[in-house]
Design a protein around this motif. Sequence first.
Motif, PDB file in Angstrom:
ATOM      1  N   LEU A  12       0.750  -1.211  -0.067  1.00  0.00           N
ATOM      2  CA  LEU A  12      -0.072   0.059   0.197  1.00  0.00           C
ATOM      3  C   LEU A  12       0.853   1.166   0.000  1.00  0.00           C
ATOM      4  N   LEU A  13       2.064   1.299   0.769  1.00  0.00           N
ATOM      5  CA  LEU A  13       2.818   2.274   0.716  1.00  0.00           C
ATOM      6  C   LEU A  13       3.605   2.587  -0.409  1.00  0.00           C
ATOM      7  N   GLY A  15       2.417   1.885  -3.410  1.00  0.00           N
ATOM      8  CA  GLY A  15       1.477   2.358  -4.224  1.00  0.00           C
ATOM      9  C   GLY A  15       1.086   3.816  -3.982  1.00  0.00           C
ATOM     10  N   VAL A  16       1.129   4.206  -2.921  1.00  0.00           N
ATOM     11  CA  VAL A  16       1.003   5.608  -2.418  1.00  0.00           C
ATOM     12  C   VAL A  16       2.474   6.492  -2.927  1.00  0.00           C
ATOM     13  N   ALA A  17       3.321   5.906  -2.708  1.00  0.00           N
ATOM     14  CA  ALA A  17       4.689   6.503  -3.261  1.00  0.00           C
ATOM     15  C   ALA A  17       4.527   6.746  -4.841  1.00  0.00           C
ATOM     16  N   VAL A  19       1.968   6.811  -6.581  1.00  0.00           N
ATOM     17  CA  VAL A  19       0.900   8.003  -6.974  1.00  0.00           C
ATOM     18  C   VAL A  19       1.240   9.223  -6.978  1.00  0.00           C
ATOM     19  N   LEU A  20       2.098   9.514  -5.731  1.00  0.00           N
ATOM     20  CA  LEU A  20       2.437  10.904  -5.325  1.00  0.00           C
ATOM     21  C   LEU A  20       3.604  11.242  -6.325  1.00  0.00           C
ATOM     22  N   THR A  21       4.827  10.465  -6.664  1.00  0.00           N
ATOM     23  CA  THR A  21       5.711  10.715  -7.548  1.00  0.00           C
ATOM     24  C   THR A  21       5.075  10.925  -9.043  1.00  0.00           C
ATOM     25  N   GLY A  40       0.006   2.690  -9.767  1.00  0.00           N
ATOM     26  CA  GLY A  40       0.314   3.002  -8.263  1.00  0.00           C
ATOM     27  C   GLY A  40      -1.212   2.819  -7.931  1.00  0.00           C
ATOM     28  N   LEU A  41      -2.354   3.324  -8.301  1.00  0.00           N
ATOM     29  CA  LEU A  41      -3.659   2.969  -8.099  1.00  0.00           C
ATOM     30  C   LEU A  41      -3.905   1.444  -8.041  1.00  0.00           C
ATOM     31  N   GLN A  44      -2.443  -0.052  -4.912  1.00  0.00           N
ATOM     32  CA  GLN A  44      -3.284   0.273  -3.794  1.00  0.00           C
ATOM     33  C   GLN A  44      -4.561  -0.411  -3.756  1.00  0.00           C
TER      34      GLN A  44
END
Length: 63
Positions: A12-13, A15-17, A19-21, A40-41, A44
């Motif tokens: 999950l983390l 995926g978050v990284a 998406v933020l990138t 990324g999504l 997640q």
Amino acid sequence: MKVSYRLLITLLLIGVALVLTAAVFKTQHYPGSDYLILVGLAIQFVAGVLVVWKFANRLGNKE
């Protein structure tokens, strides 16, 4: 294969990284940022579904 909560939270983390990138790349108009957001999504989503599935199975075993 036994999947731990630690592995799922790590996924999950990741995926978050991603998406933020990808969001930063998108603001800079870099090519390929759309695909990075989708990857990324997707990660997640899979991790979230597996967390819910594991939690539901744990509740079912207690009853």
